[in-house]
Design a protein around this motif. Structure first.
Motif, short mmCIF file in Angstrom:
data_model
loop_
_atom_site.label_atom_id
_atom_site.label_comp_id
_atom_site.label_asym_id
_atom_site.label_seq_id
_atom_site.Cartn_x
_atom_site.Cartn_y
_atom_site.Cartn_z
N GLY A 190 125.95 -27.04 48.42
CA GLY A 190 125.74 -28.43 48.06
C GLY A 190 125.55 -28.57 46.56
O GLY A 190 125.81 -27.64 45.80
N GLN B 90 134.62 -19.38 31.37
CA GLN B 90 134.61 -18.48 30.22
C GLN B 90 134.82 -17.01 30.61
O GLN B 90 134.49 -16.12 29.84
N GLY C 249 128.57 -27.59 35.87
CA GLY C 249 127.47 -27.87 34.95
C GLY C 249 127.98 -27.88 33.53
O GLY C 249 128.43 -28.91 33.00
N GLY D 119 121.19 -27.04 36.34
CA GLY D 119 121.77 -26.82 37.68
C GLY D 119 122.56 -25.52 37.73
O GLY D 119 122.48 -24.76 38.70
N ASN E 206 133.10 -25.69 46.99
CA ASN E 206 133.49 -24.57 46.12
C ASN E 206 134.01 -23.34 46.85
O ASN E 206 133.49 -22.22 46.66
N SER F 12 125.23 -24.44 28.60
CA SER F 12 124.96 -24.35 30.04
C SER F 12 123.88 -25.35 30.47
O SER F 12 123.18 -25.92 29.62
N SER G 178 120.19 -17.43 36.73
CA SER G 178 120.32 -17.02 35.33
C SER G 178 119.05 -16.41 34.75
O SER G 178 117.95 -16.61 35.27
N ILE H 63 134.04 -29.02 43.55
CA ILE H 63 133.45 -27.94 42.75
C ILE H 63 132.37 -28.54 41.85
O ILE H 63 132.69 -29.30 40.93
N PRO H 64 131.08 -28.22 42.10
CA PRO H 64 130.05 -28.67 41.15
C PRO H 64 130.26 -27.98 39.80
O PRO H 64 130.55 -26.78 39.75
N PRO I 52 119.29 -18.53 27.83
CA PRO I 52 120.42 -17.62 27.96
C PRO I 52 121.26 -17.72 26.69
O PRO I 52 121.14 -18.70 25.95
N GLN I 53 122.11 -16.74 26.45
CA GLN I 53 122.91 -16.80 25.21
C GLN I 53 123.86 -18.00 25.24
O GLN I 53 124.29 -18.49 24.20
N THR J 246 123.27 -19.95 39.57
CA THR J 246 123.76 -18.59 39.27
C THR J 246 122.63 -17.57 39.08
O THR J 246 122.88 -16.45 38.66
N SER K 114 130.47 -20.37 33.15
CA SER K 114 130.59 -19.24 34.07
C SER K 114 131.48 -18.15 33.48
O SER K 114 132.54 -18.43 32.94
N VAL K 115 131.04 -16.89 33.63
CA VAL K 115 131.88 -15.78 33.18
C VAL K 115 132.41 -14.97 34.38
O VAL K 115 132.79 -13.82 34.24
N GLN L 133 122.64 -11.14 36.03
CA GLN L 133 122.40 -12.51 35.59
C GLN L 133 123.64 -13.41 35.58
O GLN L 133 123.51 -14.62 35.46
C1 LIG Z 1 128.76 -16.65 25.75
C2 LIG Z 1 128.03 -16.62 27.06
C3 LIG Z 1 126.75 -16.10 27.11
C4 LIG Z 1 126.06 -16.07 28.33
N1 LIG Z 1 124.79 -15.61 28.35
C5 LIG Z 1 124.07 -15.63 29.50
C6 LIG Z 1 122.71 -15.20 29.53
O1 LIG Z 1 122.14 -14.81 28.50
N2 LIG Z 1 122.06 -15.24 30.71
C7 LIG Z 1 122.66 -15.71 31.84
O2 LIG Z 1 122.00 -15.77 32.87
N3 LIG Z 1 123.95 -16.11 31.85
C8 LIG Z 1 124.67 -16.09 30.72
N4 LIG Z 1 125.97 -16.51 30.71
C9 LIG Z 1 126.59 -16.96 31.96
C10 LIG Z 1 126.47 -18.48 32.23
O3 LIG Z 1 126.11 -19.17 31.06
C11 LIG Z 1 125.43 -18.73 33.31
O4 LIG Z 1 125.96 -18.28 34.54
C12 LIG Z 1 124.97 -20.18 33.46
O5 LIG Z 1 123.87 -20.20 34.32
C13 LIG Z 1 126.03 -21.13 33.99
O6 LIG Z 1 125.56 -22.46 33.79
P1 LIG Z 1 126.58 -23.69 33.70
O7 LIG Z 1 125.77 -24.92 33.63
O8 LIG Z 1 127.54 -23.49 32.61
O9 LIG Z 1 127.29 -23.60 35.11
P2 LIG Z 1 128.86 -23.65 35.48
O10 LIG Z 1 129.56 -22.55 34.77
O11 LIG Z 1 129.36 -25.02 35.30
O12 LIG Z 1 128.78 -23.32 37.04
C14 LIG Z 1 128.37 -22.06 37.49
C15 LIG Z 1 128.19 -22.12 39.02
O13 LIG Z 1 127.09 -22.95 39.33
C16 LIG Z 1 127.49 -24.03 40.18
N5 LIG Z 1 126.74 -25.21 39.75
C17 LIG Z 1 126.60 -25.70 38.50
N6 LIG Z 1 125.79 -26.78 38.53
C18 LIG Z 1 125.43 -26.97 39.81
C19 LIG Z 1 124.63 -27.93 40.49
N7 LIG Z 1 123.98 -28.89 39.84
N8 LIG Z 1 124.51 -27.82 41.84
C20 LIG Z 1 125.12 -26.84 42.52
N9 LIG Z 1 125.88 -25.91 41.94
C21 LIG Z 1 126.04 -25.97 40.60
C22 LIG Z 1 128.99 -24.15 39.99
O14 LIG Z 1 129.63 -24.70 41.12
C23 LIG Z 1 129.38 -22.71 39.76
O15 LIG Z 1 129.51 -22.05 40.98
C24 LIG Z 1 126.69 -16.54 29.51
C25 LIG Z 1 127.98 -17.07 29.44
C26 LIG Z 1 128.65 -17.11 28.23
C27 LIG Z 1 130.03 -17.69 28.17
#
Ligand SMILES: Cc1cc2nc3c(=O)[nH]c(=O)nc-3n(C[C@H](O)[C@H](O)[C@H](O)COP(=O)(O)OP(=O)(O)OC[C@H]3O[C@@H](n4cnc5c(N)ncnc54)[C@H](O)[C@@H]3O)c2cc1C
Length: 534
Positions: free
Chosen positions: A252, A71, A118, A192, A524, A189, A199, A115-116, A183-184, A197, A122-123, A487
């Motif tokens: 991992g 994203q 979730g 994991g 990754n 999300s 968060s 690439i793991p 998180p928003q 990240t 990711s932004v 974050q």
């Molecule tokens: C509209 C919007 C609002 C957002 N608001 C917030 C907010 O309020 N607070 C905030 O902190 N973030 C926010 N984010 C950012 C994002 O949501 C976070 O970074 C979130 O933690 C990513 O989670 P995901 O499951 O989507 O991970 P992904 O995007 O799928 O992956 C992110 C990273 O984590 C790794 N990963 C994922 N799962 C695992 C696993 N099980 N083991 C090892 N590595 C893994 C991936 O390889 C990658 O490097 C926002 C994003 C958007 C688009």
């Protein structure tokens, strides 16, 4: 179903009210809409996979497309224009730690990168495959999402790490419990992803950021299984959980995570307070944050943000009434809006809000009651849907964030905003910029800035405009001694700026750690650290 080229579920949309469109034109100019590529058109560009059949793999072109980008703004340009270029060669859907282990063995044996994945929210470019000759498989963890264990006495819950926010909360709610991590991006999300990240949730002042909530678990690494036993606290040397938090899939796959959960709160309230100006709002917010009251949220919107959010939500009548009322109460232009949240027992919520409101009055704060709190609660997960409709109209919107000690906050905020406001002068284009402080601590605050600009005539130029804005703002963050991310993590987009805060020794230590868990560099590559096998 999840949108393939935008935010959120296809069944939801949030249109920009017709009445607000004039304001958009005033801010940055009339819209310049761009045609978006269709799903069918993009599917035709998915190349032949370079991976031969292996367990758990899907080669379906739509699966590969849906896992090709996250994203970030660059991801949006690629998806909307249909110019992705790089796709994962396959998508794996493991169902257990054992499945993950066999995928890791297979990847090392065949020289395939993993690439793991979730929720793909990711932004910062975290889940994008790299261009090049090495095959890449994206490992979608959504099938590992069950509640594996609940220790109600210790308030600890163990989940498969692919569990999404809503599923996790639904399973806990059945036991009268909550994690409280919102998180928003909550709708999409996963647990994991939050851990990987570092968060932060909207009510982390009460529940804690994910660092505090993550109590232990299991990580499958190319070198073997890393078990993280759960203790309330430990002085047994450095905490290995800290290596996993923020590891961004580099060392991992987190397969199981134990989290600290809480009883569902008896009461939750959000109130809004207006201040005659930014200075008063800032002083009050800092005083409240340092008073250590049992609050769940403090969020201070600078005047431009307060106005913009009300305009975009179509509340210009509310805005008008508020202006008149504030004028009557003696507040002029430039009002700041502080949202104060409290969560817990009825008695602690009453106490916390009364104390906080008393502190706001010392800084000329005027309580607007629960109206703005209710408005925020209604839109807390809805606001990102505006991004879809703004893009359809011809406007680009992105956010960036940092954190710094209080003494550095005012200048850093001004410098980041100025970098963005003037960033498109080369194209004679305007940027509309507004900021809030989203997470307030005793020693400092996060700074969360949104910027809106017009799409360019070509996707290449839109990308170039964004890259310029992002680089200028990131340079201002580094120069102002803010962190490159409070974050959102590092991914690809923030990686060039990481060394500025970790230093050369810190960077080489992190590289050594990643290499220790992943000597052949299958995990990754290219994210977080630009060296170390990627
Ligand atoms: C509209 C919007 C609002 C957002 N608001 C917030 C907010 O309020 N607070 C905030 O902190 N973030 C926010 N984010 C950012 C994002 O949501 C976070 O970074 C979130 O933690 C990513 O989670 P995901 O499951 O989507 O991970 P992904 O995007 O799928 O992956 C992110 C990273 O984590 C790794 N990963 C994922 N799962 C695992 C696993 N099980 N083991 C090892 N590595 C893994 C991936 O390889 C990658 O490097 C926002 C994003 C958007 C688009």
């Amino acid at each position: 179903m999840k949108r393939w080229n935008g935010w959120g579920d296809e069944s939801h949309s949030y249109e920009v009210p017709v009445k607000s469109r004039a304001a958009l034109s005033d801010w940055v100019g009339p819209p310049s809409a761009a045609k978006s590529a269709s799903l069918g058109e993009v599917l035709k560009t998915v190349p032949q996979s370079r991976v031969t059949a292996a367990p758990f793999l899907s080669f379906d072109p739509e699966d590969r497309l849906r896992h090709a980008r996250g994203q970030s703004f660059g991801d949006w340009v690629a998806l909307r224009s249909g110019q992705l270029g790089v796709f994962p060669d396959a998508v794996a859907y493991p169902e257990s730690s054992e499945d993950v282990r066999s995928l890791l063995e297979w990847a090392q044996r065949t020289g395939t990168r993993l690439i793991p994945y979730g929720g793909g929210t990711s932004v910062a470019g975290h889940i994008n495959p790299e261009a090049g000759s090495t095959p890449t498989v994206t490992m979608d963890l959504r099938r590992m999402s069950t509640l594996l264990k609940l220790d109600d006495v210790s308030r600890l819950a163990t989940f498969g790490a692919g569990v999404s926010g809503p599923d996790l909360e639904a399973r806990l709610r059945a036991h009268g419990l909550t994690l409280g991590h919102f998180p928003q991006s909550f709708e999409q999300s996963t647990l994991g992803g939050w851990i990987a990240t570092r968060s932060s949730g909207q009510q982390s002042a009460h529940y804690g950021r994910i660092e505090r909530l993550f109590a232990g678990g299991q990580v499958e690494t190319p070198k073997g299984t890393l078990k993280l036993p759960v203790f309330p606290a430990s002085a047994a040397g450095p905490d290995l959980k800290e290596l996993v938090l923020g590891s961004e899939g580099r060392l991992g796959v987190i397969t199981e995570a134990t989290v600290r959960v809480s009883k569902m709160p008896e009461r939750e309230e959000f109130v809004g307070v207006f201040f005659p100006g930014w200075e008063e709002g800032l002083a009050a917010s800092r005083t409240i944050a340092q008073a250590k009251l049992p609050l769940s949220m403090l969020r201070l919107s600078a005047p431009e943000e307060a106005r913009t959010m009300l305009m975009l939500a179509g509340h210009e009548r509310l805005l008008g009434a508020l202006e008149a009322w504030m004028k009557f109460r003696g507040a002029g232009e430039g009002k700041a809006l502080l949202l104060i949240g409290s969560t817990g027992s009825a008695a602690s919520v009453t106490f916390a809000l009364e104390e906080a409101l008393a502190l706001t009055r010392k800084h000329a704060g005027i309580s607007a009651g629960r109206t703005f709190g209710a408005q925020w609660t209604k839109n807390r997960f809805r606001a990102p849907y505006l991004r879809n409709s703004l893009w359809d109209l011809g406007y680009a919107v992105d956010t960036l964030e940092t954190a710094a000690p209080w003494s550095a906050v005012p200048k850093l905020l001004r410098d980041v905003e100025a970098a963005l406001r003037t960033g498109l002068e080369k194209w004679n284009e305007k940027t509309h910029v507004y900021t809030h402080l989203s997470h307030l601590y005793g020693d400092g605050s996060s700074i969360y800035t949104t910027y809106l600009f017009r799409l360019a005539p070509t996707p290449e130029e839109t990308l170039e405009r964004w890259q310029r804005l992002k680089a200028r703002a990131s340079e201002a963050i580094v120069a102002g001694h803010g962190t490159i991310s409070h974050q959102h993590g590092v991914g690809v987009d923030h990686a060039p700026y990481l060394a500025a805060e970790k230093g050369a020794l810190g960077m080489s230590t992190l590289e050594g750690v990643m290499r220790g868990f992943d000597p052949s560099g299958v995990m990754n590559p290219g994210k977080l650290l630009r060296g170390a096998g990627g």
